[in-house]
Design a protein around this motif. Structure first.
Motif, PDB file in Angstrom:
ATOM      1  N   GLU A 187       0.820  -1.217   0.000  1.00 48.24           N
ATOM      2  CA  GLU A 187       0.000   0.000   0.000  1.00 48.24           C
ATOM      3  C   GLU A 187       0.852   1.265   0.000  1.00 48.24           C
ATOM      4  O   GLU A 187       0.421   2.306  -0.513  1.00 48.24           O
ATOM      5  CB  GLU A 187      -0.944  -0.013   1.198  1.00 48.24           C
ATOM      6  CG  GLU A 187      -2.051  -1.056   1.069  1.00 48.24           C
ATOM      7  CD  GLU A 187      -3.004  -1.064   2.247  1.00 48.24           C
ATOM      8  OE1 GLU A 187      -2.647  -0.473   3.300  1.00 48.24           O
ATOM      9  OE2 GLU A 187      -4.093  -1.663   2.124  1.00 48.24           O
ATOM     10  N   SER A 188       2.064   1.181   0.531  1.00 51.59           N
ATOM     11  CA  SER A 188       2.945   2.354   0.541  1.00 51.59           C
ATOM     12  C   SER A 188       3.546   2.635  -0.830  1.00 51.59           C
ATOM     13  O   SER A 188       4.106   3.711  -1.048  1.00 51.59           O
ATOM     14  CB  SER A 188       4.081   2.144   1.550  1.00 51.59           C
ATOM     15  OG  SER A 188       5.059   1.233   1.053  1.00 51.59           O
ATOM     16  N   GLN A 189       3.434   1.678  -1.744  1.00 47.23           N
ATOM     17  CA  GLN A 189       4.098   1.793  -3.037  1.00 47.23           C
ATOM     18  C   GLN A 189       3.190   2.245  -4.172  1.00 47.23           C
ATOM     19  O   GLN A 189       3.663   2.478  -5.280  1.00 47.23           O
ATOM     20  CB  GLN A 189       4.738   0.452  -3.400  1.00 47.23           C
ATOM     21  CG  GLN A 189       5.811   0.000  -2.435  1.00 47.23           C
ATOM     22  CD  GLN A 189       6.927   1.001  -2.304  1.00 47.23           C
ATOM     23  OE1 GLN A 189       7.575   1.370  -3.290  1.00 47.23           O
ATOM     24  NE2 GLN A 189       7.161   1.470  -1.082  1.00 47.23           N
ATOM     25  N   GLY A 190       1.894   2.335  -3.916  1.00 46.98           N
ATOM     26  CA  GLY A 190       1.000   2.767  -4.974  1.00 46.98           C
ATOM     27  C   GLY A 190      -0.313   2.013  -4.938  1.00 46.98           C
ATOM     28  O   GLY A 190      -0.627   1.297  -3.989  1.00 46.98           O
ATOM     29  N   ASN A 191      -1.066   2.146  -6.007  1.00 51.47           N
ATOM     30  CA  ASN A 191      -2.416   1.585  -6.062  1.00 51.47           C
ATOM     31  C   ASN A 191      -2.374   0.167  -6.652  1.00 51.47           C
ATOM     32  O   ASN A 191      -2.820  -0.075  -7.783  1.00 51.47           O
ATOM     33  CB  ASN A 191      -3.325   2.493  -6.902  1.00 51.47           C
ATOM     34  CG  ASN A 191      -4.778   2.082  -6.817  1.00 51.47           C
ATOM     35  OD1 ASN A 191      -5.205   1.489  -5.821  1.00 51.47           O
ATOM     36  ND2 ASN A 191      -5.543   2.383  -7.859  1.00 51.47           N
ATOM     37  N   TYR A 192      -1.838  -0.753  -5.887  1.00 50.72           N
ATOM     38  CA  TYR A 192      -1.773  -2.151  -6.308  1.00 50.72           C
ATOM     39  C   TYR A 192      -2.826  -2.964  -5.567  1.00 50.72           C
ATOM     40  O   TYR A 192      -3.258  -2.591  -4.464  1.00 50.72           O
ATOM     41  CB  TYR A 192      -0.389  -2.736  -6.020  1.00 50.72           C
ATOM     42  CG  TYR A 192       0.717  -2.095  -6.825  1.00 50.72           C
ATOM     43  CD1 TYR A 192       0.929  -2.449  -8.152  1.00 50.72           C
ATOM     44  CD2 TYR A 192       1.546  -1.127  -6.261  1.00 50.72           C
ATOM     45  CE1 TYR A 192       1.931  -1.854  -8.901  1.00 50.72           C
ATOM     46  CE2 TYR A 192       2.555  -0.531  -7.000  1.00 50.72           C
ATOM     47  CZ  TYR A 192       2.746  -0.904  -8.323  1.00 50.72           C
ATOM     48  OH  TYR A 192       3.744  -0.316  -9.060  1.00 50.72           O
ATOM     49  N   GLY A 193      -3.214  -4.091  -6.164  1.00 49.89           N
ATOM     50  CA  GLY A 193      -4.188  -4.965  -5.542  1.00 49.89           C
ATOM     51  C   GLY A 193      -3.553  -6.255  -5.066  1.00 49.89           C
ATOM     52  O   GLY A 193      -2.722  -6.850  -5.772  1.00 49.89           O
ATOM     53  N   ILE A 194      -3.921  -6.703  -3.869  1.00 48.26           N
ATOM     54  CA  ILE A 194      -3.424  -7.957  -3.305  1.00 48.26           C
ATOM     55  C   ILE A 194      -4.517  -9.004  -3.423  1.00 48.26           C
ATOM     56  O   ILE A 194      -5.629  -8.813  -2.904  1.00 48.26           O
ATOM     57  CB  ILE A 194      -3.048  -7.786  -1.819  1.00 48.26           C
ATOM     58  CG1 ILE A 194      -2.056  -6.644  -1.634  1.00 48.26           C
ATOM     59  CG2 ILE A 194      -2.490  -9.086  -1.255  1.00 48.26           C
ATOM     60  CD1 ILE A 194      -1.850  -6.257  -0.175  1.00 48.26           C
ATOM     61  N   LEU A 195      -4.226 -10.105  -4.090  1.00 43.93           N
ATOM     62  CA  LEU A 195      -5.209 -11.174  -4.166  1.00 43.93           C
ATOM     63  C   LEU A 195      -5.482 -11.743  -2.778  1.00 43.93           C
ATOM     64  O   LEU A 195      -4.533 -11.978  -2.012  1.00 43.93           O
ATOM     65  CB  LEU A 195      -4.730 -12.286  -5.101  1.00 43.93           C
ATOM     66  CG  LEU A 195      -5.267 -12.198  -6.540  1.00 43.93           C
ATOM     67  CD1 LEU A 195      -4.756 -10.932  -7.225  1.00 43.93           C
ATOM     68  CD2 LEU A 195      -4.889 -13.428  -7.335  1.00 43.93           C
ATOM     69  N   THR A 196      -6.744 -11.942  -2.473  1.00 44.88           N
ATOM     70  CA  THR A 196      -7.125 -12.496  -1.169  1.00 44.88           C
ATOM     71  C   THR A 196      -7.665 -13.915  -1.271  1.00 44.88           C
ATOM     72  O   THR A 196      -7.785 -14.605  -0.265  1.00 44.88           O
ATOM     73  CB  THR A 196      -8.180 -11.602  -0.484  1.00 44.88           C
ATOM     74  OG1 THR A 196      -9.320 -11.465  -1.347  1.00 44.88           O
ATOM     75  CG2 THR A 196      -7.606 -10.225  -0.186  1.00 44.88           C
ATOM     76  N   ASP A 197      -8.006 -14.359  -2.475  1.00 45.56           N
ATOM     77  CA  ASP A 197      -8.527 -15.722  -2.650  1.00 45.56           C
ATOM     78  C   ASP A 197      -7.414 -16.765  -2.648  1.00 45.56           C
ATOM     79  O   ASP A 197      -7.699 -17.962  -2.512  1.00 45.56           O
ATOM     80  CB  ASP A 197      -9.304 -15.830  -3.962  1.00 45.56           C
ATOM     81  CG  ASP A 197     -10.605 -15.051  -3.935  1.00 45.56           C
ATOM     82  OD1 ASP A 197     -11.103 -14.783  -2.830  1.00 45.56           O
ATOM     83  OD2 ASP A 197     -11.115 -14.699  -5.019  1.00 45.56           O
ATOM     84  N   TYR A 198      -6.173 -16.329  -2.819  1.00 48.49           N
ATOM     85  CA  TYR A 198      -5.034 -17.255  -2.879  1.00 48.49           C
ATOM     86  C   TYR A 198      -3.968 -16.758  -1.906  1.00 48.49           C
ATOM     87  O   TYR A 198      -3.597 -15.582  -1.927  1.00 48.49           O
ATOM     88  CB  TYR A 198      -4.484 -17.331  -4.315  1.00 48.49           C
ATOM     89  CG  TYR A 198      -5.548 -17.762  -5.300  1.00 48.49           C
ATOM     90  CD1 TYR A 198      -5.789 -19.107  -5.532  1.00 48.49           C
ATOM     91  CD2 TYR A 198      -6.333 -16.818  -5.961  1.00 48.49           C
ATOM     92  CE1 TYR A 198      -6.787 -19.511  -6.414  1.00 48.49           C
ATOM     93  CE2 TYR A 198      -7.329 -17.206  -6.849  1.00 48.49           C
ATOM     94  CZ  TYR A 198      -7.548 -18.551  -7.072  1.00 48.49           C
ATOM     95  OH  TYR A 198      -8.542 -18.949  -7.939  1.00 48.49           O
TER      96      TYR A 198
END
Length: 275
Positions: free
Chosen positions: A163-174
């Motif tokens: 989150e500190s590095q930009g607007n990236y998404g973290i997968l939560t299903d895996y």
């Protein structure tokens, strides 16, 4: 409660060193084979040959219904991509996941690489940045493991960094997992903050930490091959993973040839070999 102890004995930890190194060797062979014009099947063959040299078996092949040594996921494919005759192109972002089994013990690791393409510098830069953020989030999760009291602190560190590095998404299903006699064991290893503390971090804990990160939406679907997980929006994904052991003297990254020293030293952590 876990059905059985998730903690290995010192002798069991020692037996996990060899499959970890074999896994690292297979991934290095795969990395060298990733060039424009290669197919993901040829990358698979390189990884398989490296395992054979170490008298290791692919633990991926022991998963019912899966016949390959690696998973090869390209561009919008996140994880579990099946090697095939797809030809790699300049600018592709390629994630390779591999695992080895020796003497009934397992290793599991993954990396992402971006093929150069001077005609599309912006795309290459975006994908390279995605891979770097994902890799560094993995190392921050490993560094937190070295200091943590409970396992789910790892996910906090990974999420905070991403989150500190930009607007990236973290997968939560895996998510990540324990590893030992089986490639996938308890406990779960989250790549994001959860309410539960998780099990105590103490000698004998061995986990595979593996953040999967995307540049767009975290919505995914499984392709018709019933394995490959891809982003719904068709945007790029990256996947990095290491198997890490906690022992009485510290931590050791089983699937890194140097135990993780080069990556962890800047983070103030000195890994200690398992003795």
């Amino acid at each position: 409660m876990f059905r059985k102890s998730i903690y290995k004995t010192p002798e069991q930890l020692r037996q996990m060193v060899a499959p970890g190194l074999a896994t690292a060797a297979s991934l290095e062979a795969a990395r060298m084979a990733i060039v424009p014009g290669a197919t993901t099947l040829s990358v698979n063959a390189a990884a398989e040959a490296a395992l054979a040299e170490r008298r290791a078996r692919s633990n991926f092949k022991q998963v019912p219904g899966y016949r390959h040594t690696i998973c090869a996921s390209v561009n919008e494919d996140v994880v579990h991509g099946i090697p095939n005759d797809r030809v790699l192109q300049p600018g592709d972002i390629v994630s390779i996941d591999s695992g080895a089994e020796i003497g009934g013990w397992n290793g599991d690791s993954a990396f992402t690489v971006v093929l150069p393409d001077p005609t599309r510098p912006e795309l290459v830069a975006e994908r390279q940045r995605l891979s770097e953020v994902t890799e560094q989030s993995l190392w921050r999760g490993i560094a937190r493991l070295a200091r943590a009291k409970h396992l789910n602190e790892v996910g906090e560190a990974i999420q905070d960094y991403i989150e500190s590095q930009g607007n990236y998404g973290i997968l939560t299903d895996y998510i990540g997992h324990g590893i030992g006699r089986s490639m996938h064991e308890e406990p779960p290893v989250y790549n994001y903050r959860v309410h539960r503390r998780g099990p105590e971090v103490k000698p004998g804990l061995v986990v595979a930490i593996e953040p999967m990160v995307v540049v767009g939406s975290t919505d995914t679907f499984v392709r018709d091959d019933e394995w490959t997980v891809a982003t719904v929006d068709g945007l790029s994904a990256a996947h990095w993973e290491h198997s890490v052991a906690v022992h009485k003297a510290g931590i050791w990254v089983l699937t890194a040839p140097d135990g993780g020293e080069s990556a962890l030293k800047p983070l103030g952590v000195r890994p200690v070999p398992i003795s």
